[in-house]
Design a protein around this motif. Structure first.
Motif, PDB file in Angstrom:
ATOM      1  N   ALA A   1       0.833  -1.198   0.000  1.00 20.01           N
ATOM      2  CA  ALA A   1       0.000   0.000   0.000  1.00 20.01           C
ATOM      3  C   ALA A   1       0.869   1.249   0.000  1.00 20.01           C
ATOM      4  O   ALA A   1       0.482   2.303  -0.518  1.00 20.01           O
ATOM      5  CB  ALA A   1      -0.930   0.000   1.214  1.00 20.01           C
ATOM      6  N   LEU A   2       2.054   1.134   0.583  1.00 21.49           N
ATOM      7  CA  LEU A   2       2.971   2.269   0.665  1.00 21.49           C
ATOM      8  C   LEU A   2       3.825   2.394  -0.597  1.00 21.49           C
ATOM      9  O   LEU A   2       4.137   3.497  -1.048  1.00 21.49           O
ATOM     10  CB  LEU A   2       3.868   2.110   1.896  1.00 21.49           C
ATOM     11  N   GLN A   3       4.200   1.270  -1.176  1.00 19.30           N
ATOM     12  CA  GLN A   3       5.018   1.266  -2.395  1.00 19.30           C
ATOM     13  C   GLN A   3       4.667   0.008  -3.184  1.00 19.30           C
ATOM     14  O   GLN A   3       4.799  -1.101  -2.674  1.00 19.30           O
ATOM     15  CB  GLN A   3       6.509   1.277  -2.036  1.00 19.30           C
ATOM     16  N   LYS A   4       4.242   0.191  -4.415  1.00 18.39           N
ATOM     17  CA  LYS A   4       3.762  -0.945  -5.197  1.00 18.39           C
ATOM     18  C   LYS A   4       4.872  -1.702  -5.903  1.00 18.39           C
ATOM     19  O   LYS A   4       4.937  -2.926  -5.865  1.00 18.39           O
ATOM     20  CB  LYS A   4       2.721  -0.468  -6.217  1.00 18.39           C
ATOM     21  N   ASP A   5       5.729  -0.979  -6.595  1.00 19.70           N
ATOM     22  CA  ASP A   5       6.749  -1.617  -7.435  1.00 19.70           C
ATOM     23  C   ASP A   5       8.137  -1.510  -6.814  1.00 19.70           C
ATOM     24  O   ASP A   5       8.497  -0.463  -6.264  1.00 19.70           O
ATOM     25  CB  ASP A   5       6.760  -0.972  -8.824  1.00 19.70           C
ATOM     26  N   PHE A   6       8.896  -2.574  -6.949  1.00 19.74           N
ATOM     27  CA  PHE A   6      10.267  -2.603  -6.445  1.00 19.74           C
ATOM     28  C   PHE A   6      11.191  -3.171  -7.510  1.00 19.74           C
ATOM     29  O   PHE A   6      10.832  -4.113  -8.221  1.00 19.74           O
ATOM     30  CB  PHE A   6      10.370  -3.456  -5.178  1.00 19.74           C
ATOM     31  N   ASP A   7      12.406  -2.610  -7.587  1.00 20.56           N
ATOM     32  CA  ASP A   7      13.435  -3.137  -8.479  1.00 20.56           C
ATOM     33  C   ASP A   7      14.292  -4.173  -7.760  1.00 20.56           C
ATOM     34  O   ASP A   7      14.900  -5.036  -8.395  1.00 20.56           O
ATOM     35  CB  ASP A   7      14.350  -2.003  -8.958  1.00 20.56           C
ATOM     36  N   ILE A   8      14.335  -4.051  -6.425  1.00 16.16           N
ATOM     37  CA  ILE A   8      15.156  -4.919  -5.583  1.00 16.16           C
ATOM     38  C   ILE A   8      14.312  -5.365  -4.395  1.00 16.16           C
ATOM     39  O   ILE A   8      13.629  -4.553  -3.780  1.00 16.16           O
ATOM     40  CB  ILE A   8      16.403  -4.167  -5.075  1.00 16.16           C
ATOM     41  N   VAL A   9      14.366  -6.642  -4.082  1.00 15.01           N
ATOM     42  CA  VAL A   9      13.684  -7.163  -2.907  1.00 15.01           C
ATOM     43  C   VAL A   9      14.669  -8.029  -2.126  1.00 15.01           C
ATOM     44  O   VAL A   9      15.267  -8.961  -2.678  1.00 15.01           O
ATOM     45  CB  VAL A   9      12.438  -7.995  -3.272  1.00 15.01           C
ATOM     46  N   VAL A  10      14.842  -7.698  -0.865  1.00 17.53           N
ATOM     47  CA  VAL A  10      15.694  -8.498   0.025  1.00 17.53           C
ATOM     48  C   VAL A  10      14.773  -9.126   1.064  1.00 17.53           C
ATOM     49  O   VAL A  10      14.232  -8.437   1.932  1.00 17.53           O
ATOM     50  CB  VAL A  10      16.771  -7.632   0.716  1.00 17.53           C
ATOM     51  N   THR A  11      14.572 -10.425   0.963  1.00 21.91           N
ATOM     52  CA  THR A  11      13.696 -11.109   1.912  1.00 21.91           C
ATOM     53  C   THR A  11      14.502 -11.563   3.117  1.00 21.91           C
ATOM     54  O   THR A  11      15.652 -11.985   2.990  1.00 21.91           O
ATOM     55  CB  THR A  11      12.976 -12.311   1.273  1.00 21.91           C
ATOM     56  N   ASN A  12      13.873 -11.469   4.272  1.00 17.13           N
ATOM     57  CA  ASN A  12      14.586 -11.775   5.511  1.00 17.13           C
ATOM     58  C   ASN A  12      13.563 -11.914   6.630  1.00 17.13           C
ATOM     59  O   ASN A  12      12.715 -11.036   6.812  1.00 17.13           O
ATOM     60  CB  ASN A  12      15.566 -10.637   5.836  1.00 17.13           C
ATOM     61  N   ALA A  13      13.614 -13.014   7.333  1.00 20.77           N
ATOM     62  CA  ALA A  13      12.746 -13.211   8.499  1.00 20.77           C
ATOM     63  C   ALA A  13      13.530 -13.975   9.549  1.00 20.77           C
ATOM     64  O   ALA A  13      14.369 -14.819   9.219  1.00 20.77           O
ATOM     65  CB  ALA A  13      11.477 -13.979   8.119  1.00 20.77           C
ATOM     66  N   GLY A  14      13.281 -13.668  10.800  1.00 21.12           N
ATOM     67  CA  GLY A  14      13.986 -14.346  11.881  1.00 21.12           C
ATOM     68  C   GLY A  14      13.813 -15.852  11.808  1.00 21.12           C
ATOM     69  O   GLY A  14      12.725 -16.357  11.497  1.00 21.12           O
ATOM     70  N   GLY A  15      14.885 -16.552  12.065  1.00 19.00           N
ATOM     71  CA  GLY A  15      14.833 -18.010  11.996  1.00 19.00           C
ATOM     72  C   GLY A  15      14.018 -18.606  13.132  1.00 19.00           C
ATOM     73  O   GLY A  15      13.890 -18.023  14.207  1.00 19.00           O
ATOM     74  N   PRO A  16      13.449 -19.788  12.895  1.00 22.40           N
ATOM     75  CA  PRO A  16      12.686 -20.468  13.942  1.00 22.40           C
ATOM     76  C   PRO A  16      13.599 -20.925  15.076  1.00 22.40           C
ATOM     77  O   PRO A  16      14.820 -21.006  14.901  1.00 22.40           O
ATOM     78  CB  PRO A  16      12.059 -21.657  13.204  1.00 22.40           C
ATOM     79  N   PRO A  17      13.030 -21.210  16.225  1.00 25.76           N
ATOM     80  CA  PRO A  17      13.859 -21.581  17.384  1.00 25.76           C
ATOM     81  C   PRO A  17      14.535 -22.939  17.210  1.00 25.76           C
ATOM     82  O   PRO A  17      14.045 -23.805  16.480  1.00 25.76           O
ATOM     83  CB  PRO A  17      12.833 -21.625  18.526  1.00 25.76           C
ATOM     84  N   PRO A  18      15.670 -23.117  17.881  1.00 24.76           N
ATOM     85  CA  PRO A  18      16.342 -24.416  17.856  1.00 24.76           C
ATOM     86  C   PRO A  18      15.619 -25.396  18.760  1.00 24.76           C
ATOM     87  O   PRO A  18      14.713 -25.020  19.518  1.00 24.76           O
ATOM     88  CB  PRO A  18      17.737 -24.082  18.397  1.00 24.76           C
ATOM     89  N   GLY A  19      16.026 -26.642  18.688  1.00 26.51           N
ATOM     90  CA  GLY A  19      15.427 -27.647  19.562  1.00 26.51           C
ATOM     91  C   GLY A  19      15.537 -29.051  19.007  1.00 26.51           C
ATOM     92  O   GLY A  19      16.246 -29.306  18.027  1.00 26.51           O
ATOM     93  N   ASP A  20      14.819 -29.960  19.638  1.00 29.89           N
ATOM     94  CA  ASP A  20      14.769 -31.369  19.243  1.00 29.89           C
ATOM     95  C   ASP A  20      13.526 -31.589  18.388  1.00 29.89           C
ATOM     96  O   ASP A  20      12.421 -31.224  18.785  1.00 29.89           O
ATOM     97  CB  ASP A  20      14.710 -32.241  20.501  1.00 29.89           C
ATOM     98  N   PHE A  21      13.700 -32.192  17.213  1.00 26.77           N
ATOM     99  CA  PHE A  21      12.573 -32.349  16.302  1.00 26.77           C
ATOM    100  C   PHE A  21      11.436 -33.157  16.915  1.00 26.77           C
ATOM    101  O   PHE A  21      10.279 -33.018  16.515  1.00 26.77           O
ATOM    102  CB  PHE A  21      13.042 -33.007  14.994  1.00 26.77           C
ATOM    103  N   ARG A  22      11.742 -33.938  17.935  1.00 26.16           N
ATOM    104  CA  ARG A  22      10.701 -34.730  18.593  1.00 26.16           C
ATOM    105  C   ARG A  22       9.702 -33.856  19.351  1.00 26.16           C
ATOM    106  O   ARG A  22       8.590 -34.288  19.639  1.00 26.16           O
ATOM    107  CB  ARG A  22      11.345 -35.730  19.547  1.00 26.16           C
ATOM    108  N   ASP A  23      10.120 -32.638  19.639  1.00 28.28           N
ATOM    109  CA  ASP A  23       9.263 -31.736  20.410  1.00 28.28           C
ATOM    110  C   ASP A  23       8.411 -30.818  19.533  1.00 28.28           C
ATOM    111  O   ASP A  23       7.576 -30.082  20.043  1.00 28.28           O
ATOM    112  CB  ASP A  23      10.122 -30.865  21.345  1.00 28.28           C
TER     113      ASP A  23
END
Length: 267
Positions: free
Chosen positions: A84-106
């Motif tokens: 809504a603030l800016q429609k078109d971009f020439d460059i996009v850098v995607t970035n999101a905080g990684g999920p927490p560590p742990g044991d896959f069993r949990d």
């Protein structure tokens, strides 16, 4: 080197601090207009002020602009606020905080869905929303900040390993589709250990778990890196800026690893 991107417009996610901010700052210094987004309104506003100072110091007659919007880019509402603030971009850098560590069993289904939504589906949604416009204008750069764990999986980071590897596979296909001939590149930038708040938090957790003091764990981690130091957000941003440059137009579908030599493999 003039990267040839002055006057372009970039969206940089997770840019209130750390690696995202490093990328935004590097782009602003190249004369790129930037819209930064992050969830923390206060930290984001402070980041915007620093970027505005960098923009004011730019040597060109036309100074790059800086906009910011406090939103969760992993949600439909957050993405709507951005576009809504800016429609078109020439460059996009995607970035999101990684999920927490742990044991896959949990980890239950909800944990997996949350990880995939943030670290795979959100970048895909941003790519889908911007790539055709880039192709129509004959220039586009998409850089996904992922993780060195895509190259060398870490057992306690299974959520990240899985979600980010899914994104990597998706990008490998799209980067080699018809958009490659239309001036659009998609690459992934894989950070190893960089001196950020996230790394400090991880090290603090490791120190607590091991019973060692923070400084001991911090120094020990550095010794395991051939460069004998952690990376800085500034040098990470410089790599990102190069991937966005006109000079990098023949570089697409790649996973660029920045880890001070920590990955032990040849390929």
């Amino acid at each position: 080197m003039d990267l040839g991107i002055a006057g372009k417009t970039a969206l940089v996610c997770g840019a209130s601090k750390g690696l995202g901010y490093g990328c935004a700052e590097a782009l602003v210094r190249e004369g790129v207009n930037v819209l930064i987004v992050a969830r923390g309104a206060e930290a984001l506003a402070q980041a915007a002020k620093k970027l505005e100072a960098a923009a004011a110091a730019h040597g060109s007659v036309v100074k790059p602009w800086v906009k910011h919007v406090a939103a969760d880019i992993t949600t439909t509402e957050g993405r709507t606020a951005v576009f809504a603030l800016q429609k078109d971009f020439d460059i996009v850098v995607t970035n999101a905080g990684g999920p927490p560590p742990g044991d896959f069993r949990d980890w239950d289904r909800e944990a997996w869905i949350k990880a995939v939504d943030a670290n795979m589906l959100t970048p895909i949604e941003l790519i889908k929303a911007t790539v055709d416009g880039m192709a129509g204008r004959g220039f586009g750069r998409i850089v996904n900040i992922t993780s060195s764990s895509v190259k060398a999986p870490i057992d306690i980071l299974g959520l990240s390993n899985g979600a980010r590897s899914g994104l990597t596979g998706f990008v490998a296909g799209v980067a080699r589709s018809g958009i490659a001939a239309k001036g659009v590149t998609l690459n992934n930038l894989l950070p190893g250990s960089f001196d950020t708040d996230r790394l400090k938090g991880t090290m603090a957790g490791a120190a607590k778990k091991s019973g060692q003091d923070f400084d001991t764990v911090w120094e020990s981690r550095k010794k395991n890196i051939p460069a004998k130091r952690f990376g800085t957000p500034e040098e990470f941003g410089a790599i990102c800026a190069f991937l966005c440059s006109v000079q990098a137009g023949y570089l697409t579908g790649q996973n660029v690893l920045a880890d001070g030599g920590a990955y032990p493999g040849t390929y």
